[in-house]
Design an enzyme around this catalytic site. Structure first.
Site, PDB file in Angstrom:
ATOM      1  N   SER A  95       0.921  -1.289   0.093  1.00 54.18           N
ATOM      2  CA  SER A  95      -0.053  -0.131  -0.045  1.00 54.18           C
ATOM      3  C   SER A  95       0.975   1.259   0.167  1.00 54.18           C
ATOM      4  O   SER A  95       2.095   1.082   0.061  1.00 54.18           O
ATOM      5  CB  SER A  95      -0.849   0.099   1.225  1.00 54.18           C
ATOM      6  OG  SER A  95      -0.317   0.000   2.468  1.00 54.18           O
ATOM      7  N   ILE A 154       3.160   4.400  -0.006  1.00 49.94           N
ATOM      8  CA  ILE A 154       4.147   4.996  -0.620  1.00 49.94           C
ATOM      9  C   ILE A 154       5.101   3.615  -1.564  1.00 49.94           C
ATOM     10  O   ILE A 154       5.396   3.816  -2.501  1.00 49.94           O
ATOM     11  CB  ILE A 154       5.162   5.653   0.244  1.00 49.94           C
ATOM     12  CG1 ILE A 154       4.434   6.917   0.917  1.00 49.94           C
ATOM     13  CG2 ILE A 154       6.666   5.957  -0.291  1.00 49.94           C
ATOM     14  CD1 ILE A 154       5.007   7.441   1.884  1.00 49.94           C
ATOM     15  N   SER A 199      11.576   9.692   7.952  1.00 47.40           N
ATOM     16  CA  SER A 199      10.572  10.464   8.341  1.00 47.40           C
ATOM     17  C   SER A 199      11.177  11.762   8.586  1.00 47.40           C
ATOM     18  O   SER A 199      12.102  12.001   9.356  1.00 47.40           O
ATOM     19  CB  SER A 199       9.676  10.060   9.239  1.00 47.40           C
ATOM     20  OG  SER A 199       8.770  11.020  10.074  1.00 47.40           O
ATOM     21  N   TYR A 205       8.449   6.338  17.254  1.00 46.31           N
ATOM     22  CA  TYR A 205       8.304   6.193  15.731  1.00 46.31           C
ATOM     23  C   TYR A 205       9.664   7.185  15.225  1.00 46.31           C
ATOM     24  O   TYR A 205      10.457   6.667  14.545  1.00 46.31           O
ATOM     25  CB  TYR A 205       7.135   6.748  15.148  1.00 46.31           C
ATOM     26  CG  TYR A 205       6.946   6.997  13.672  1.00 46.31           C
ATOM     27  CD1 TYR A 205       6.984   5.948  12.671  1.00 46.31           C
ATOM     28  CD2 TYR A 205       7.479   8.167  13.094  1.00 46.31           C
ATOM     29  CE1 TYR A 205       7.088   6.088  11.277  1.00 46.31           C
ATOM     30  CE2 TYR A 205       7.176   8.302  11.709  1.00 46.31           C
ATOM     31  CZ  TYR A 205       7.182   7.111  10.688  1.00 46.31           C
ATOM     32  OH  TYR A 205       7.080   7.385   9.458  1.00 46.31           O
ATOM     33  N   LYS A 251      13.005   6.488  13.442  1.00 48.28           N
ATOM     34  CA  LYS A 251      13.519   7.100  12.086  1.00 48.28           C
ATOM     35  C   LYS A 251      14.944   7.990  12.036  1.00 48.28           C
ATOM     36  O   LYS A 251      15.701   7.627  11.264  1.00 48.28           O
ATOM     37  CB  LYS A 251      12.446   7.965  11.612  1.00 48.28           C
ATOM     38  CG  LYS A 251      10.840   7.133  11.216  1.00 48.28           C
ATOM     39  CD  LYS A 251      11.364   6.312   9.874  1.00 48.28           C
ATOM     40  CE  LYS A 251      10.105   5.624   9.602  1.00 48.28           C
ATOM     41  NZ  LYS A 251      10.197   4.765   8.342  1.00 48.28           N
ATOM     42  N   THR A 263      -1.783   7.944   3.421  1.00 46.13           N
ATOM     43  CA  THR A 263      -1.851   6.349   3.110  1.00 46.13           C
ATOM     44  C   THR A 263      -2.532   5.835   4.138  1.00 46.13           C
ATOM     45  O   THR A 263      -2.988   6.432   5.199  1.00 46.13           O
ATOM     46  CB  THR A 263      -0.075   5.987   3.252  1.00 46.13           C
ATOM     47  OG1 THR A 263       0.375   6.342   4.473  1.00 46.13           O
ATOM     48  CG2 THR A 263       0.747   6.667   2.259  1.00 46.13           C
TER      49      THR A 263
HETATM   50  N1  LIG Z   1       2.557   8.501   5.060  1.00 46.27           N
HETATM   51  C1  LIG Z   1       3.578   9.457   5.447  1.00 46.27           C
HETATM   52  O1  LIG Z   1       3.110  10.586   5.533  1.00 46.27           O
HETATM   53  C2  LIG Z   1       4.994   9.172   5.931  1.00 46.27           C
HETATM   54  C3  LIG Z   1       5.813  10.122   6.276  1.00 46.27           C
HETATM   55  C4  LIG Z   1       7.156   9.786   6.518  1.00 46.27           C
HETATM   56  C5  LIG Z   1       7.873   8.459   6.491  1.00 46.27           C
HETATM   57  N2  LIG Z   1       6.698   7.772   6.195  1.00 46.27           N
HETATM   58  C6  LIG Z   1       7.250   6.289   5.859  1.00 46.27           C
HETATM   59  O2  LIG Z   1       6.767   5.908   4.618  1.00 46.27           O
HETATM   60  C7  LIG Z   1       7.010   4.234   4.734  1.00 46.27           C
HETATM   61  C8  LIG Z   1       5.641   3.536   3.877  1.00 46.27           C
HETATM   62  O3  LIG Z   1       4.609   4.124   4.867  1.00 46.27           O
HETATM   63  P1  LIG Z   1       3.230   4.353   4.391  1.00 46.27           P
HETATM   64  O4  LIG Z   1       2.850   5.868   4.805  1.00 46.27           O
HETATM   65  O5  LIG Z   1       2.958   4.363   2.839  1.00 46.27           O
HETATM   66  O6  LIG Z   1       2.083   3.505   5.110  1.00 46.27           O
HETATM   67  P2  LIG Z   1       1.633   2.158   4.817  1.00 46.27           P
HETATM   68  O7  LIG Z   1       0.667   2.163   3.453  1.00 46.27           O
HETATM   69  O8  LIG Z   1       0.902   1.691   5.902  1.00 46.27           O
HETATM   70  O9  LIG Z   1       2.718   1.188   4.252  1.00 46.27           O
HETATM   71  C9  LIG Z   1       3.566   0.552   5.286  1.00 46.27           C
HETATM   72  C10 LIG Z   1       3.889  -0.658   4.547  1.00 46.27           C
HETATM   73  O10 LIG Z   1       4.863  -1.468   5.467  1.00 46.27           O
HETATM   74  C11 LIG Z   1       4.306  -2.803   5.521  1.00 46.27           C
HETATM   75  N3  LIG Z   1       4.872  -3.220   6.776  1.00 46.27           N
HETATM   76  C12 LIG Z   1       4.763  -3.065   8.146  1.00 46.27           C
HETATM   77  N4  LIG Z   1       5.427  -3.950   8.758  1.00 46.27           N
HETATM   78  C13 LIG Z   1       5.852  -4.933   8.018  1.00 46.27           C
HETATM   79  C14 LIG Z   1       6.459  -6.010   8.357  1.00 46.27           C
HETATM   80  N5  LIG Z   1       6.940  -6.328   9.485  1.00 46.27           N
HETATM   81  N6  LIG Z   1       6.919  -6.777   7.228  1.00 46.27           N
HETATM   82  C15 LIG Z   1       6.471  -6.745   6.008  1.00 46.27           C
HETATM   83  N7  LIG Z   1       6.042  -5.600   5.816  1.00 46.27           N
HETATM   84  C16 LIG Z   1       5.498  -4.582   6.688  1.00 46.27           C
HETATM   85  C17 LIG Z   1       2.734  -2.633   5.297  1.00 46.27           C
HETATM   86  O11 LIG Z   1       2.217  -3.978   5.223  1.00 46.27           O
HETATM   87  P3  LIG Z   1       1.002  -4.459   6.056  1.00 46.27           P
HETATM   88  O12 LIG Z   1      -0.054  -3.777   5.318  1.00 46.27           O
HETATM   89  O13 LIG Z   1       0.836  -5.872   6.238  1.00 46.27           O
HETATM   90  O14 LIG Z   1       1.274  -3.780   7.397  1.00 46.27           O
HETATM   91  C18 LIG Z   1       2.610  -1.644   4.351  1.00 46.27           C
HETATM   92  O15 LIG Z   1       2.946  -2.296   3.066  1.00 46.27           O
HETATM   93  C19 LIG Z   1       7.120   3.922   6.348  1.00 46.27           C
HETATM   94  O16 LIG Z   1       8.279   3.747   6.445  1.00 46.27           O
HETATM   95  C20 LIG Z   1       6.580   5.510   6.838  1.00 46.27           C
HETATM   96  O17 LIG Z   1       7.110   5.283   8.105  1.00 46.27           O
HETATM   97  C21 LIG Z   1       5.373   7.885   5.637  1.00 46.27           C
END
Ligand SMILES: NC(=O)c1ccc[n+]([C@@H]2O[C@H](COP(=O)([O-])OP(=O)(O)OC[C@H]3O[C@@H](n4cnc5c(N)ncnc54)[C@H](OP(=O)(O)O)[C@@H]3O)[C@@H](O)[C@H]2O)c1
Length: 321
Positions: A54, A56, A180, A206, A210, A241
């Site tokens: 899902s 990013i 992040s 968190y 990071k 997300t």
């Molecule tokens: N969105 C933001 O504003 C933002 C800002 C700064 C940084 N980030 C970083 O961007 C990255 C992606 O996050 P996102 O916002 O796109 O959120 P997201 O849609 O929740 O994506 C997170 C992904 O990581 C996977 N994941 C988590 N734990 C896992 C594990 N133990 N083994 C395998 N897969 C795992 C999740 O799979 P499941 O669905 O199976 O849990 C999901 O596919 C993260 O590192 C987050 O910290 C996001």
């Protein structure tokens, strides 16, 4: 003169946070002089993205597939990995995408996944450590490690280590760790590297992991110098997300008008994975296709060499089979 003005606007966007991290930042920067060219094609290159189901991670897979790369989409579960492959192929018909399974918070799963991956894939050009989580109460991995430490710090450490040889054989190659902007408020926690002696606050811990992830990036970059593998960290800004919807609904409501799409959040990941400019340095922290400082005057204190060494030593000892 034009470059100077562009740099000033870019820096102002960065320091205001709200404008820079939202979609305004990316939209304005794209029109500034000096905005780096879009990345070239990646035909024949293999890219592994963790957390690809899902947000990013999925958008990054689609971005790499659009450039012609072979994409390996990692999920903790093979069925969900196949669903991600379906999404990638829907966005980019005919793309070479495959699903791979591993719970990246488990050291044993990481090791056995790396073995399987090396047996199946003759090369790896880009490793994107993107999987992330923010549980609302303290959780531990199957190995007993704090879950965010296991996911954001140990998993990138182990994958970089176990896939390092394959990356080096495919050089020039890149590792991209998705961190992040929240890390600006957190320093390395000295002895309490897994925050077991710190009251649990999801956002605080968190952000701490990071910060640790960025330090680990710099340390791997140093160690891999001369191998043809560069290691970078980046932050995507604020992105709409599943993770944000579930963990920070109020934040999402407040930022709704300016929050980035997953594709906008993935822009710098794809650029770092393909652009020749990303090979000119290593160990940098990027946002919107530019290296950024890792500390600001009013944010977290600078890391000491002793604390950095403690983090490296802990990751090394925990990841030893
Ligand atoms: N969105 C933001 O504003 C933002 C800002 C700064 C940084 N980030 C970083 O961007 C990255 C992606 O996050 P996102 O916002 O796109 O959120 P997201 O849609 O929740 O994506 C997170 C992904 O990581 C996977 N994941 C988590 N734990 C896992 C594990 N133990 N083994 C395998 N897969 C795992 C999740 O799979 P499941 O669905 O199976 O849990 C999901 O596919 C993260 O590192 C987050 O910290 C996001």
């Amino acid at each position: 003169m034009v470059d100077h003005l562009s740099n000033t606007i870019d820096t102002l966007l960065d320091r205001t946070i709200v404008l820079g991290y939202g979609n305004v930042g990316l939209a304005v920067r794209r029109h500034l002089a000096g905005w780096p060219a879009d990345p070239p094609r990646m035909d024949g290159k293999v890219v592994l993205v963790t957390g690809a189901t899902s947000g990013i991670g999925l958008a990054a897979c689609q971005g790499f597939a659009r450039l012609g790369a072979s994409v390996r989409a990692l999920s903790r579960d093979q069925r969900r990995a196949e669903d991600a492959v379906g999404e990638i192929r829907r966005a980019v018909p005919g793309s070479d995408a495959r699903g791979v399974a591993c719970d990246v918070s488990s050291l044993e799963e990481l090791r056995s996944f790396a073995q399987r991956f090396k047996a199946a894939e003759p090369r790896l050009d880009v490793l994107v450590n993107n999987a992330g989580a923010m549980p609302d109460h303290r959780e531990h991995s199957v190995d007993g490690n704090e879950l965010m430490f296991a996911t954001h710090v140990l998993a990138p450490f182990v994958l970089t280590s176990t896939l390092g040889e394959l990356l080096a054989r495919s050089a020039p190659a890149r590792v991209i760790n998705v961190s992040s902007g929240g890390m600006y408020n957190q320093s390395l926690p000295g002895e309490d590297l897994q925050s077991e002696h710190t009251g649990y606050g999801p956002k605080k811990l968190y952000a701490r992991t990071k910060r640790e992830q960025v330090v680990i990036t710099e340390q791997w970059a140093e160690r891999l110098k001369g191998t043809g593998v560069v290691v970078h960290a980046m932050h995507p800004g604020w992105v709409d997300t599943k993770g944000v919807q579930e963990a920070m609904p109020v934040f999402l409501m407040l930022t709704r008008p300016i929050i980035r799409t997953p594709e906008q959040g993935a822009d710098t990941i794809v650029w770092l994975g393909a652009a020749p400019e990303a090979l000119e340095s290593t160990g940098k922290f990027w946002h919107d296709r530019r290296p950024r400082p890792t500390h600001y005057l009013l944010g977290a204190s600078e890391d000491t060499p002793e604390d950095r060494q403690k983090l490296w030593d802990l990751c090394s000892s925990l990841s030893r089979p």
